[in-house]
Design a protein around this motif. Structure first.
Motif, PDB file in Angstrom:
ATOM      1  N   ALA A 105     -12.109 -52.705 -30.723  1.00 40.95           N
ATOM      2  CA  ALA A 105     -12.035 -51.668 -29.688  1.00 40.95           C
ATOM      3  C   ALA A 105     -11.217 -50.473 -30.143  1.00 40.95           C
ATOM      4  CB  ALA A 105     -11.443 -52.261 -28.413  1.00 40.95           C
ATOM      5  N   LYS A 106     -10.216 -50.696 -31.010  1.00 37.80           N
ATOM      6  CA  LYS A 106      -9.353 -49.603 -31.463  1.00 37.80           C
ATOM      7  C   LYS A 106      -9.990 -48.752 -32.563  1.00 37.80           C
ATOM      8  CE  LYS A 106      -5.061 -52.046 -30.325  1.00 37.80           C
ATOM      9  NZ  LYS A 106      -3.862 -52.745 -30.870  1.00 37.80           N
ATOM     10  N   ARG A 107     -11.057 -49.243 -33.158  1.00 31.72           N
ATOM     11  CA  ARG A 107     -11.725 -48.473 -34.206  1.00 31.72           C
ATOM     12  C   ARG A 107     -12.393 -47.242 -33.627  1.00 31.72           C
ATOM     13  NH1 ARG A 107     -14.422 -51.949 -39.005  1.00 31.72           N
ATOM     14  NH2 ARG A 107     -15.028 -49.822 -39.481  1.00 31.72           N
ATOM     15  N   ASP A 108     -12.577 -46.237 -34.474  1.00 24.58           N
ATOM     16  CA  ASP A 108     -13.271 -45.024 -34.064  1.00 24.58           C
ATOM     17  C   ASP A 108     -14.773 -45.217 -34.290  1.00 24.58           C
ATOM     18  OD1 ASP A 108     -14.151 -42.531 -33.429  1.00 24.58           O
ATOM     19  OD2 ASP A 108     -13.120 -41.481 -35.062  1.00 24.58           O
ATOM     20  N   HIS A 109     -15.519 -45.306 -33.200  1.00 26.61           N
ATOM     21  CA  HIS A 109     -16.965 -45.518 -33.279  1.00 26.61           C
ATOM     22  C   HIS A 109     -17.737 -44.204 -33.113  1.00 26.61           C
ATOM     23  CE1 HIS A 109     -16.667 -50.006 -32.870  1.00 26.61           C
ATOM     24  NE2 HIS A 109     -15.533 -49.670 -32.269  1.00 26.61           N
ATOM     25  N   SER A 110     -17.056 -43.073 -33.266  1.00 24.20           N
ATOM     26  CA  SER A 110     -17.694 -41.781 -33.000  1.00 24.20           C
ATOM     27  C   SER A 110     -18.916 -41.545 -33.866  1.00 24.20           C
ATOM     28  CB  SER A 110     -16.683 -40.650 -33.216  1.00 24.20           C
ATOM     29  OG  SER A 110     -15.560 -40.812 -32.370  1.00 24.20           O
ATOM     30  N   ALA A 111     -18.894 -42.048 -35.101  1.00 22.37           N
ATOM     31  CA  ALA A 111     -20.019 -41.817 -36.016  1.00 22.37           C
ATOM     32  C   ALA A 111     -21.137 -42.831 -35.833  1.00 22.37           C
ATOM     33  CB  ALA A 111     -19.522 -41.850 -37.464  1.00 22.37           C
ATOM     34  N   TYR A 112     -20.923 -43.819 -34.957  1.00 19.23           N
ATOM     35  CA  TYR A 112     -21.915 -44.876 -34.758  1.00 19.23           C
ATOM     36  C   TYR A 112     -22.680 -44.663 -33.451  1.00 19.23           C
ATOM     37  CZ  TYR A 112     -18.938 -47.251 -38.215  1.00 19.23           C
ATOM     38  OH  TYR A 112     -18.203 -47.577 -39.332  1.00 19.23           O
ATOM     39  N   ASP A 113     -23.820 -45.331 -33.331  1.00 24.42           N
ATOM     40  CA  ASP A 113     -24.650 -45.245 -32.129  1.00 24.42           C
ATOM     41  C   ASP A 113     -24.619 -46.519 -31.291  1.00 24.42           C
ATOM     42  OD1 ASP A 113     -25.502 -42.659 -32.669  1.00 24.42           O
ATOM     43  OD2 ASP A 113     -27.250 -43.320 -33.813  1.00 24.42           O
ATOM     44  N   CYS A 114     -24.030 -47.604 -31.802  1.00 22.84           N
ATOM     45  CA  CYS A 114     -24.158 -48.900 -31.132  1.00 22.84           C
ATOM     46  C   CYS A 114     -23.059 -49.831 -31.625  1.00 22.84           C
ATOM     47  CB  CYS A 114     -25.549 -49.498 -31.439  1.00 22.84           C
ATOM     48  SG  CYS A 114     -25.924 -51.078 -30.658  1.00 22.84           S
ATOM     49  N   CYS A 115     -22.817 -50.897 -30.883  1.00 21.96           N
ATOM     50  CA  CYS A 115     -21.893 -51.940 -31.335  1.00 21.96           C
ATOM     51  C   CYS A 115     -22.447 -53.288 -30.908  1.00 21.96           C
ATOM     52  CB  CYS A 115     -20.500 -51.723 -30.748  1.00 21.96           C
ATOM     53  SG  CYS A 115     -19.240 -52.834 -31.432  1.00 21.96           S
ATOM     54  N   VAL A 116     -22.360 -54.287 -31.805  1.00 22.71           N
ATOM     55  CA  VAL A 116     -22.920 -55.610 -31.560  1.00 22.71           C
ATOM     56  C   VAL A 116     -21.831 -56.661 -31.784  1.00 22.71           C
ATOM     57  CG1 VAL A 116     -24.609 -57.339 -32.313  1.00 22.71           C
ATOM     58  CG2 VAL A 116     -25.250 -54.913 -32.222  1.00 22.71           C
ATOM     59  N   VAL A 117     -21.741 -57.642 -30.870  1.00 23.88           N
ATOM     60  CA  VAL A 117     -20.842 -58.784 -31.030  1.00 23.88           C
ATOM     61  C   VAL A 117     -21.673 -60.058 -30.867  1.00 23.88           C
ATOM     62  CG1 VAL A 117     -18.850 -60.040 -30.110  1.00 23.88           C
ATOM     63  CG2 VAL A 117     -18.841 -57.527 -30.165  1.00 23.88           C
ATOM     64  N   ILE A 118     -21.595 -60.937 -31.854  1.00 20.23           N
ATOM     65  CA  ILE A 118     -22.317 -62.209 -31.822  1.00 20.23           C
ATOM     66  C   ILE A 118     -21.281 -63.331 -31.865  1.00 20.23           C
ATOM     67  CG2 ILE A 118     -24.003 -63.683 -33.000  1.00 20.23           C
ATOM     68  CD1 ILE A 118     -25.158 -61.099 -34.241  1.00 20.23           C
ATOM     69  N   ILE A 119     -21.332 -64.249 -30.894  1.00 18.71           N
ATOM     70  CA  ILE A 119     -20.363 -65.342 -30.842  1.00 18.71           C
ATOM     71  C   ILE A 119     -21.098 -66.674 -30.894  1.00 18.71           C
ATOM     72  CG2 ILE A 119     -18.528 -66.437 -29.520  1.00 18.71           C
ATOM     73  CD1 ILE A 119     -17.798 -63.760 -28.404  1.00 18.71           C
ATOM     74  N   LEU A 120     -20.728 -67.483 -31.870  1.00 14.91           N
ATOM     75  CA  LEU A 120     -21.304 -68.812 -32.076  1.00 14.91           C
ATOM     76  C   LEU A 120     -20.174 -69.820 -31.903  1.00 14.91           C
ATOM     77  CD1 LEU A 120     -23.095 -67.856 -35.438  1.00 14.91           C
ATOM     78  CD2 LEU A 120     -24.071 -67.675 -33.143  1.00 14.91           C
ATOM     79  N   SER A 121     -20.164 -70.543 -30.789  1.00 15.81           N
ATOM     80  CA  SER A 121     -19.037 -71.436 -30.533  1.00 15.81           C
ATOM     81  C   SER A 121     -19.396 -72.419 -29.428  1.00 15.81           C
ATOM     82  CB  SER A 121     -17.796 -70.621 -30.124  1.00 15.81           C
ATOM     83  OG  SER A 121     -16.655 -71.446 -30.039  1.00 15.81           O
ATOM     84  N   HIS A 122     -18.431 -73.259 -29.066  1.00 17.90           N
ATOM     85  CA  HIS A 122     -18.535 -74.073 -27.861  1.00 17.90           C
ATOM     86  C   HIS A 122     -18.191 -73.196 -26.661  1.00 17.90           C
ATOM     87  CE1 HIS A 122     -19.275 -77.901 -29.706  1.00 17.90           C
ATOM     88  NE2 HIS A 122     -18.183 -77.850 -30.440  1.00 17.90           N
ATOM     89  N   GLY A 123     -18.697 -73.578 -25.502  1.00 20.98           N
ATOM     90  CA  GLY A 123     -18.418 -72.793 -24.307  1.00 20.98           C
ATOM     91  C   GLY A 123     -18.109 -73.660 -23.113  1.00 20.98           C
TER      92      GLY A 123
END
Length: 436
Positions: free
Chosen positions: A232-250
Motif C-alpha cells: 500500500a505504501k508503494r507508489d503505483h502512479s505508473a501502474y494501471d492495476c494491482c493484483v493480490v493472490i492468497i493461497l492458504s487455509h481459511g
C-alpha cells in the motif's frame, strides 16, 4: 462471537458509530485480551472518531464468545452506560435523548445457515482419481461460439473510456502472491501440499499478462499484514492495476463488508476485509480509480456440496483425482471417514469501495478442493481460462467461465465446488496479452 451477539451489534451499528468513544475503551479491551495490540493500532490509525468506532465494532464481531460481555463491561467502566443498556436489552431499546440515535440497519447474515462457529481445526484429506489434467477439465465459454466455428479470434481495441479501464502501462502493475504451505505444528493446520504448483502457475500467468510479480512463501500473521502495508505504501502512479493472490487455509470471520479470513502459517487469521482495506482509495491514494483484484484460494467453511440432479445436457461431468484435499476447517469428525486427499481452502467476502473485485475459490460456508499433485481446481481453471481467453474477453466474463468449469468437477464423483466473485468494478477490465 455468538450469532445473537453479532446480530445485536449489527442492529445497533449506527448507534455505536454515532455515540461510542473508542479511545476510552481500547485499553480495557486490550487488558481483557479481547483485542491484540495490532488491532488497537489499526483502530487508532483511523483519522476520525466515527471511523475508529466503525473499525472497533467490525473487529469485535470476529473475536470469541467472551468479547461481547467484555465490551459491555468496558462501556460501563468508562461511563458509557446508555450504550451498554441498549446492547444489554438487545431488543432495539432506545437511547436516552442525550445520546443521538440513528435508524438501525440489519444486514443479511452472510454465513451458511447450517454453519455455526467452531474452533479452528486442520483440513480433511479426501482424494480423487488422479491429478488434474487439462483434457479432463473443459473450460466452457458460454458467451463464445464453439471452437469449430471460431478459427480466428478477433483482437480488440483497449482504451480508457466509460466502458474499459486503462490497462496499457508497462508493467501493468504489481501482483503479490502469498503462498502459505508449511504450517506450524502447534496451530493444528495441515501443510498445504500442492500449493507450490498453484503459486508457480499464477506467477507465470501474471508475468505473461505483463505484471511485476512478487511471490512470498510461508508468511506468519504479522508478516502478511506487513507485506500488505508495504504494498500500500508503494507508489503505483505508473501502474494501471494491482493484483493480490492468497493461497492458504481459511476460516469464518464475519464483517459488515468482507466475512472470511486467511491463516498465517503460525495460526492466526487475517480478515479479508482488512487485506482489501490496505489498497482502498483512502489508504493507497496512488491506486484511486484503478482496479484492485484479489484472488483467494482457501475454504469458506466445512460444508461439502453434493450438488443436485440436472438433465444430462446441463453438465459435462469431470472427475477429480486421488490426491484432492480440502483447504477448509471441518465441522464434524464424521468427515474424517473420507479416505481422499483433496483439501479445503478459505472463503471471504468483500468491501464497498469502488474498483475492487474479490474472487473466491468456493461459495461461503463450503470447502475448496486442492489436488496435492496438480494444484487446486480453482487455480488450475483460472490459469487455463486466462491463457485461452485473456486476449479477447474481459475479467468478469472469464471468471464466469471459471465458475462453469469448476462446477463440472467432482471429488470422488460426489462432492462439488462453486467459485464466486464480489465485483465492485466500474468498468470492463481487459488484461494485456501477447495476442492483443
Amino acid at each position: 462471537m455468538d450469532l445473537k451477539h453479532r446480530q445485536i451489534l449489527q442492529r445497533n451499528r449506527l448507534n455505536l458509530i454515532t455515540a461510542l468513544s473508542p479511545a476510552d475503551i481500547c485499553d480495557g479491551l486490550l487488558s481483557k485480551g479481547v483485542f491484540t495490540q495490532d488491532m488497537i493500532d489499526e483502530i487508532q490509525s483511523k483519522i476520525t472518531r466515527r471511523d475508529q468506532a466503525r473499525q472497533l465494532v467490525i473487529d469485535l464481531e470476529t473475536r470469541g464468545s467472551q468479547a461481547f460481555p467484555a465490551f459491555l463491561e468496558c462501556l460501563r467502566q468508562t461511563g458509557q452506560h446508555a450504550l451498554a443498556e441498549l446492547l444489554q436489552c438487545g431488543d432495539g431499546a432506545r437511547l436516552p435523548p442525550s445520546v443521538p440515535i440513528q435508524p438501525s440497519l440489519i444486514p443479511l447474515p452472510v454465513q451458511n445457515p447450517k454453519y455455526t462457529e467452531k474452533p479452528d481445526r486442520p483440513d480433511f484429506t479426501p482424494s480423487r482419481l488422479g491429478p488434474l489434467r487439462p483434457e479432463r477439465l473443459p473450460v466452457p465459454n458460454p458467451l463464445s461460439p464453439s471452437s469449430e466455428t471460431q478459427a480466428v479470434r478477433p483482437t480488440r481495441q483497449r482504451r480508457d473510456s466509460i466502458q474499459c479501464y486503462k490497462m496499457d502501462a508497462s508493467p501493468c502493475g504489481i501482483c503479490l502472491i502469498i503462498n502459505n504451505v508449511d504450517f506450524d505444528p502447534d496451530c493444528d493446520l495441515k501443510d498445504r501440499t500442492g500449493s507450490d504448483i498453484d503459486c508457480d502457475k499464477m506467477e507465470k500467468r501474471f508475468k505473461a499478462l505483463n505484471f511485476e510479480v512478487i511471490a512470498k512463501r510461508n508468511l506468519k500473521y504479522k508478516r502478511i499484514r506487513h507485506e500488505m502495508a508495504s504494498l500500500a505504501k508503494r507508489d503505483h502512479s505508473a501502474y494501471d492495476c494491482c493484483v493480490v493472490i492468497i493461497l492458504s487455509h481459511g476460516t469464518e470471520a464475519n464483517h459488515n463488508r468482507f466475512p472470511g479470513a486467511v491463516h498465517g502459517v503460525d495460526g492466526p487469521a487475517v480478515p479479508v476485509q482488512l487485506i482489501t482495506n490496505y489498497l482502498n482509495g483512502q489508504n493507497c491514494p496512488s491506486l484511486q480509480g484503478k482496479p484492485k483484484l484479489f484472488f483467494i484460494q482457501a475454504c469458506g467453511g466445512g460444508e461439502k456440496d453434493t450438488g443436485f440432479e440436472v438433465s444430462p445436457d446441463e453438465v459435462e461431468p469431470s472427475l477429480g483425482g486421488i490426491d484432492d484435499q480440502m483447504d477448509a476447517i471441518p465441522i464434524s469428525s464424521s468427515s474424517d471417514s473420507l479416505s481422499t486427499s483433496d483439501e479445503l481452502d478459505a472463503r471471504a467476502t468483500l468491501p464497498t469501495p469502488s474498483d475492487i473485485l474479490v474472487s473466491y475459490s468456493t461459495f461461503p460456508g463450503y470447502v475448496s478442493w486442492r489436488d496435492t499433485q496438480a494444484g487446486s481446481w480453482y487455480v488450475e481453471n483460472l490459469d487455463c481460462v486466462l491463457e485461452e481467453n485473456a486476449a479477447t474477453d474481459d475479467l468478469v466474463t472469464m471468471l464466469m467461465m471459471v465458475n462453469a468449469a469448476v462446477s463440472q468437477i467432482s471429488a470422488k464423483g460426489l462432492y462439488k465446488q462453486m467459485p464466486g466473485s464480489f465485483n465492485f468494478l466500474r468498468k470492463l477490465l481487459y488484461f494485456q496479452s501477447s495476442l492483443s
